[in-house]
Design a protein around this motif. Structure first.
Motif, PDB file in Angstrom:
ATOM      1  N   THR A   1      41.461  63.147  11.557  1.00 19.26           N
ATOM      2  CA  THR A   1      40.889  61.966  12.183  1.00 19.26           C
ATOM      3  C   THR A   1      39.828  61.352  11.289  1.00 19.26           C
ATOM      4  OG1 THR A   1      41.231  63.010  14.326  1.00 19.26           O
ATOM      5  CG2 THR A   1      39.779  61.104  14.274  1.00 19.26           C
ATOM      6  N   ASP A   2      40.114  60.157  10.766  1.00 20.85           N
ATOM      7  CA  ASP A   2      39.172  59.325  10.015  1.00 20.85           C
ATOM      8  C   ASP A   2      38.478  60.044   8.859  1.00 20.85           C
ATOM      9  OD1 ASP A   2      38.171  56.762   9.544  1.00 20.85           O
ATOM     10  OD2 ASP A   2      36.305  57.219  10.574  1.00 20.85           O
ATOM     11  N   LEU A   3      39.200  60.902   8.186  1.00 15.55           N
ATOM     12  CA  LEU A   3      38.657  61.573   7.008  1.00 15.55           C
ATOM     13  C   LEU A   3      39.805  61.767   6.018  1.00 15.55           C
ATOM     14  CD1 LEU A   3      36.034  62.773   5.877  1.00 15.55           C
ATOM     15  CD2 LEU A   3      36.706  64.953   6.863  1.00 15.55           C
TER      16      LEU A   3
ATOM     17  N   GLY B   1      34.113  56.473  -0.829  1.00 12.52           N
ATOM     18  CA  GLY B   1      34.093  56.602   0.629  1.00 12.52           C
ATOM     19  C   GLY B   1      35.237  57.466   1.120  1.00 12.52           C
ATOM     20  N   TRP B   2      35.045  58.111   2.251  1.00 13.61           N
ATOM     21  CA  TRP B   2      35.998  59.107   2.735  1.00 13.61           C
ATOM     22  C   TRP B   2      36.570  58.812   4.112  1.00 13.61           C
ATOM     23  CZ3 TRP B   2      37.838  62.301  -0.743  1.00 13.61           C
ATOM     24  CH2 TRP B   2      37.086  62.507  -1.900  1.00 13.61           C
ATOM     25  N   THR B   3      36.350  57.602   4.646  1.00 12.35           N
ATOM     26  CA  THR B   3      36.890  57.279   5.971  1.00 12.35           C
ATOM     27  C   THR B   3      38.177  56.471   5.806  1.00 12.35           C
ATOM     28  OG1 THR B   3      35.718  55.175   6.189  1.00 12.35           O
ATOM     29  CG2 THR B   3      34.547  57.177   6.908  1.00 12.35           C
ATOM     30  N   PHE B   4      38.905  56.314   6.902  1.00 11.80           N
ATOM     31  CA  PHE B   4      40.131  55.525   6.860  1.00 11.80           C
ATOM     32  C   PHE B   4      39.832  54.097   6.399  1.00 11.80           C
ATOM     33  CE2 PHE B   4      42.809  58.063  10.195  1.00 11.80           C
ATOM     34  CZ  PHE B   4      42.816  59.156   9.351  1.00 11.80           C
TER      35      PHE B   4
ATOM     36  N   ASP C   1      37.616  53.124   4.365  1.00 12.80           N
ATOM     37  CA  ASP C   1      37.350  53.138   2.922  1.00 12.80           C
ATOM     38  C   ASP C   1      38.627  53.067   2.089  1.00 12.80           C
ATOM     39  OD1 ASP C   1      34.511  53.292   3.073  1.00 12.80           O
ATOM     40  OD2 ASP C   1      34.678  55.434   3.510  1.00 12.80           O
TER      41      ASP C   1
ATOM     42  N   ASP D   1      39.811  63.259   2.992  1.00 10.44           N
ATOM     43  CA  ASP D   1      39.684  64.302   1.966  1.00 10.44           C
ATOM     44  C   ASP D   1      40.923  65.175   1.844  1.00 10.44           C
ATOM     45  OD1 ASP D   1      39.113  65.594   4.409  1.00 10.44           O
ATOM     46  OD2 ASP D   1      37.770  67.026   3.442  1.00 10.44           O
TER      47      ASP D   1
END
Length: 114
Positions: free
Chosen positions: A34-36, A79-82, A84, A38
């Motif tokens: 979820t939203d990461l 950045g590491w979110t969706f 980004d 990595d």
């Protein structure tokens, strides 16, 4: 042309890094992330580092692109979110991953690498 087995999983990882942001998000959501983002990077890292010398031997062009990709993914400003995934940094990562994938796909299957 069949890609040597040691490179197949790496090629899949590069393909996921090269695909569009919406497709990357779909892949990550299917994994339950979820939203990461990595997980995309961890997959590449786990597959590239143990094979770096094989990649270098088989294709200096693919190796150079993988080294550049590794450098880009290590950027502290990334950045590491969706959200980004739409950034210029991630667009550059996708282009570099596509170049690495293309160069790796040109490596012929040889007994010495399989």
């Amino acid at each position: 042309m069949t890609m040597p087995e040691p490179f197949q999983a790496l090629a899949h990882s590069l393909g996921r890094l090269a695909t569009s942001a919406p497709d990357q998000i779909k892949y990550l959501e299917a994994l339950g992330v979820t939203d990461l983002v990595d997980e995309l990077v961890l997959e590449f890292d786990d597959l590239y580092r143990p094979r770096a010398s094989l990649v270098e031997e088989a294709s200096p062009e693919a190796a150079a692109a993988c080294r550049e990709l590794d450098r880009m993914l290590s950027n502290d400003q990334l950045g590491w979110t969706f959200a980004d995934l739409e950034s210029p940094q991630w667009q550059g990562i996708r282009a570099t991953a596509a170049a690495a994938h293309s160069a790796l796909a040109d490596v012929p299957a040889r007994g010495s690498l399989c």
